[in-house]
Design an enzyme around this catalytic site. Structure first.
Site, PDB file in Angstrom:
ATOM      1  CG  ASP A  72      61.840  48.052  21.847  1.00 53.69           C
ATOM      2  OD1 ASP A  72      62.896  48.532  22.608  1.00 53.69           O
ATOM      3  OD2 ASP A  72      61.591  48.612  20.822  1.00 53.69           O
ATOM      4  CE1 TYR A  74      70.306  45.634  23.363  1.00 48.36           C
ATOM      5  CE2 TYR A  74      70.090  43.065  23.259  1.00 48.36           C
ATOM      6  CZ  TYR A  74      70.499  44.267  23.854  1.00 48.36           C
ATOM      7  OH  TYR A  74      71.090  44.207  24.916  1.00 48.36           O
ATOM      8  CG  HIS A 199      67.847  51.224  30.874  1.00 51.01           C
ATOM      9  ND1 HIS A 199      69.071  51.086  30.028  1.00 51.01           N
ATOM     10  CD2 HIS A 199      67.014  50.539  30.890  1.00 51.01           C
ATOM     11  CE1 HIS A 199      68.600  50.002  29.494  1.00 51.01           C
ATOM     12  NE2 HIS A 199      67.287  49.689  29.865  1.00 51.01           N
TER      13      HIS A 199
END
Length: 251
Positions: A72, A74, A199
């Protein structure tokens, strides 16, 4: 007066790709939920509503070659632009506001021979056919993942599935478990190249058996190199990952 949130904000080529999705209960729920949030105070939502679909506006369906999935936007002030991982170019690379994910992306690019990012603005990726797509397109300031349950999942899942079926030889960069959860929507597409790793944010960059960066800075996942080689092999121009570096490695 124009509503703050409408399907008309989505470019026509992407609306066409999404087909009858806009008649679904999923879309109606997202539309209702997000409008309710914006009616309270749109100034607390990031990115600004006119930038929710910036990734789709900068990267038309016809130009998509690579898809990078974020989670999503920042949620810190002054960062979200409507493009996954991207931040305004005026934020200095050595400032505390510069996200760890972008630092590690820059390290990977340098390790692969492309050079470091001069700043965190990735508009030039989007304009070359890299779809920088978050899986939720809005967030409340200061509250990570706060809009995840508003209904974005239905829209983004539909978009990912439709894109994977409509375009051949797409590269999908799936960094972290959240992005990799979309694999079932992708793997039956038209000859995709799916690149998976941990990630790039924080210490998670080294975790899993497919680290984004190798511990000690010895190497990277080589996703950017593999992407460019794939594109060249399929008669597409490679991506210039770093604006200030001109490389003929894949020419």
């Amino acid at each position: 007066m124009k509503a703050l949130f409408s399907k008309d904000d989505i470019p026509s080529d992407w609306r066409e790709l999404l087909g009858d999705y806009f008649e679904s209960a999923d879309w109606q729920s997202l539309e209702k939920n997000l409008q309710a949030v914006l009616d309270i105070d749109p100034s607390t939502v990031r990115p600004e509503p006119q930038h929710f679909f910036k990734a789709l506006k900068l990267t038309p369906v016809s130009s998509v070659k690579v898809v990078i999935l974020g989670q999503d936007p920042y949620h810190s002030p002054g960062l979200a632009q409507g493009l996954a991982f991207s931040i305004p170019r005026e934020i200095a690379v050595n400032s505390r506001a510069f996200p760890s994910s972008l630092r590690n992306i820059s390290k990977a690019l340098a390790l692969e021979g492309f050079g470091s990012l001069p700043n965190g603005d990735l508009h030039h990726w989007a304009e070359q056919g890299v779809l920088l797509l978050n899986t939720a397109l809005s967030v409340q300031l200061g509250e990570a993942s706060s809009h995840t349950n508003l209904g974005w999942k239905g829209l983004i899942d539909h978009l990912i599935g439709a894109l994977s079926k409509s375009k051949s030889h797409l590269v999908w960069m799936l960094w972290g478990g959240h992005a990799q959860s979309k694999l079932p929507l992708i793997e039956n597409g038209k000859d995709p190249l799916v690149l998976q790793s941990s990630h790039p944010s924080g210490l998670g960059v080294y975790k899993t058996d497919r680290p984004f960066l190798e511990p000690g800075g010895k190497g990277s996942c080589n996703h950017f190199t593999k992407t460019n080689q794939w594109l060249v092999d399929h008669n597409e121009s490679p991506i210039q990952w770093v604006e200030s570096i001109h490389t003929d490695l894949f020419s």
